[in-house]
Design a protein around this motif. Structure first.
Motif, PDB file in Angstrom:
ATOM      1  N   TYR A   4      37.047  30.083  50.389  1.00 31.26           N
ATOM      2  CA  TYR A   4      37.958  30.816  49.521  1.00 31.26           C
ATOM      3  C   TYR A   4      37.770  32.327  49.612  1.00 31.26           C
ATOM      4  O   TYR A   4      38.649  33.100  49.247  1.00 31.26           O
ATOM      5  CB  TYR A   4      37.806  30.355  48.064  1.00 31.26           C
ATOM      6  CG  TYR A   4      36.518  30.805  47.397  1.00 31.26           C
ATOM      7  CD1 TYR A   4      36.475  31.985  46.651  1.00 31.26           C
ATOM      8  CD2 TYR A   4      35.345  30.057  47.494  1.00 31.26           C
ATOM      9  CE1 TYR A   4      35.299  32.409  46.035  1.00 31.26           C
ATOM     10  CE2 TYR A   4      34.172  30.466  46.888  1.00 31.26           C
ATOM     11  CZ  TYR A   4      34.152  31.641  46.159  1.00 31.26           C
ATOM     12  OH  TYR A   4      32.997  32.062  45.554  1.00 31.26           O
ATOM     13  N   ARG A   5      36.617  32.779  50.097  1.00 28.70           N
ATOM     14  CA  ARG A   5      36.337  34.216  50.184  1.00 28.70           C
ATOM     15  C   ARG A   5      36.918  34.860  51.447  1.00 28.70           C
ATOM     16  O   ARG A   5      36.875  36.080  51.585  1.00 28.70           O
ATOM     17  CB  ARG A   5      34.833  34.471  50.132  1.00 28.70           C
ATOM     18  CG  ARG A   5      34.246  34.247  48.753  1.00 28.70           C
ATOM     19  CD  ARG A   5      32.774  34.592  48.714  1.00 28.70           C
ATOM     20  NE  ARG A   5      32.244  34.435  47.362  1.00 28.70           N
ATOM     21  CZ  ARG A   5      30.946  34.423  47.064  1.00 28.70           C
ATOM     22  NH1 ARG A   5      30.060  34.566  48.029  1.00 28.70           N
ATOM     23  NH2 ARG A   5      30.547  34.278  45.811  1.00 28.70           N
ATOM     24  N   LEU A   6      37.437  34.077  52.352  1.00 30.50           N
ATOM     25  CA  LEU A   6      38.039  34.620  53.574  1.00 30.50           C
ATOM     26  C   LEU A   6      39.372  35.276  53.187  1.00 30.50           C
ATOM     27  O   LEU A   6      40.362  34.604  52.918  1.00 30.50           O
ATOM     28  CB  LEU A   6      38.245  33.492  54.582  1.00 30.50           C
ATOM     29  CG  LEU A   6      38.577  33.840  56.016  1.00 30.50           C
ATOM     30  CD1 LEU A   6      37.584  34.832  56.604  1.00 30.50           C
ATOM     31  CD2 LEU A   6      38.619  32.582  56.861  1.00 30.50           C
ATOM     32  N   ILE A   7      39.390  36.601  53.140  1.00 31.41           N
ATOM     33  CA  ILE A   7      40.474  37.339  52.484  1.00 31.41           C
ATOM     34  C   ILE A   7      41.855  36.991  53.024  1.00 31.41           C
ATOM     35  O   ILE A   7      42.762  36.652  52.266  1.00 31.41           O
ATOM     36  CB  ILE A   7      40.240  38.863  52.593  1.00 31.41           C
ATOM     37  CG1 ILE A   7      38.947  39.249  51.889  1.00 31.41           C
ATOM     38  CG2 ILE A   7      41.413  39.624  51.963  1.00 31.41           C
ATOM     39  CD1 ILE A   7      38.540  40.704  52.110  1.00 31.41           C
ATOM     40  N   GLY A   8      42.036  37.099  54.344  1.00 35.71           N
ATOM     41  CA  GLY A   8      43.363  36.853  54.900  1.00 35.71           C
ATOM     42  C   GLY A   8      43.856  35.446  54.633  1.00 35.71           C
ATOM     43  O   GLY A   8      45.008  35.232  54.247  1.00 35.71           O
TER      44      GLY A   8
END
Length: 247
Positions: free
Chosen positions: A121-125
């Motif tokens: 979930y922290r993978l921005i794109g």
């Protein structure tokens, strides 16, 4: 000029990862179209590498509205970790710290490279595209920070699986915590401290985004919130939330 989206292979991921650990020079964008570092992606998706984005919301909006079709297989796209890392590198200048200490430097590595499913979930794109695809403009409350590509509101609203895709939660959170300019209201992510709980007059953390998921969970024992409008849900909320609507 548009470029076809590719996927970073193991060599490309290692190169990008090394730069994230020591970003003393320019990001290695020269590898984006190098077959020694990348692989082709099915679909022929195109991006304009000259584009820049003031917020992660605008980045997600671009991906959802102009890059990936609305009928794309969501889960297949989410699973392509190398592609999301390629996009992170391609648009790295829009995904760096905006100000303060470390301005112009990258955030922690999981915001650009998938390191474990638990932190996906922290993978921005990836998350920016998915949230805009799921929730539309309501996703702005989590992604609209002008100070950081990944603020505390994004962390609080995406870390919990029970609210990540909850289509009723996001419009309610947006109505409560979004300022007129689209950024989160001050104090919306504050935690209710032990000291505050001991003082009935202290409102710190009351009605904030950290408490809203618990309120939803309690209400769902009685109501089918997923079939209710945001106005109906807002009318049910306890008194502690009213100050956010009034502010």
């Amino acid at each position: 000029m548009k470029t076809e989206i590719r996927s970073l292979n193991n060599t490309g991921l290692a190169t990008f990862s090394s730069w994230l650990e020591d970003p003393s020079g320019r990001a290695p964008i020269q590898i984006l179209n190098d077959v020694a570092f990348t692989e082709a992606v099915d679909g022929g998706y195109m991006v304009d590498l000259s584009r820049t984005f003031a917020t992660s919301y605008h980045f997600g909006e671009y991906l959802a509205m102009e890059v990936f079709p609305s009928d794309v297989d969501r889960f297949s796209l989410l699973a392509n970790a190398g592609m999301w890392s390629w996009l992170s590198l391609a648009f790295i200048n829009s995904l760096l710290k905006k100000g303060g200490v470390g301005a112009g430097k990258p955030l922690a590595k999981p915001h650009y490279i998938l390191q474990s499913p638990r932190l996906a979930y922290r993978l921005i794109g990836r998350t920016a595209w998915d949230l805009v695809n799921l929730h539309g403009e309501a996703a702005k409350i989590a992604l609209g920070s002008l100070r950081s590509p990944w603020g505390e509101m994004a962390e609080q609203m995406t870390a919990r699986q029970e609210i990540y895709a909850h289509r009723s939660f996001w419009p309610v959170a947006n109505a409560l915590y979004s300022a007129p300019n689209g950024i989160p209201k001050r104090g919306a992510t504050s935690q209710r401290t032990t000291k505050a709980r001991q003082d009935p007059r202290n409102q710190a953390g009351l009605g904030g985004v950290r408490r809203l998921p618990l309120t939803f969970k309690q209400f769902e024992r009685t109501y089918n919130l997923r079939k209710m409008t945001d106005e109906q849900i807002l009318a049910l909320l306890p008194k502690e939330y009213q100050r956010w609507l009034a502010s």
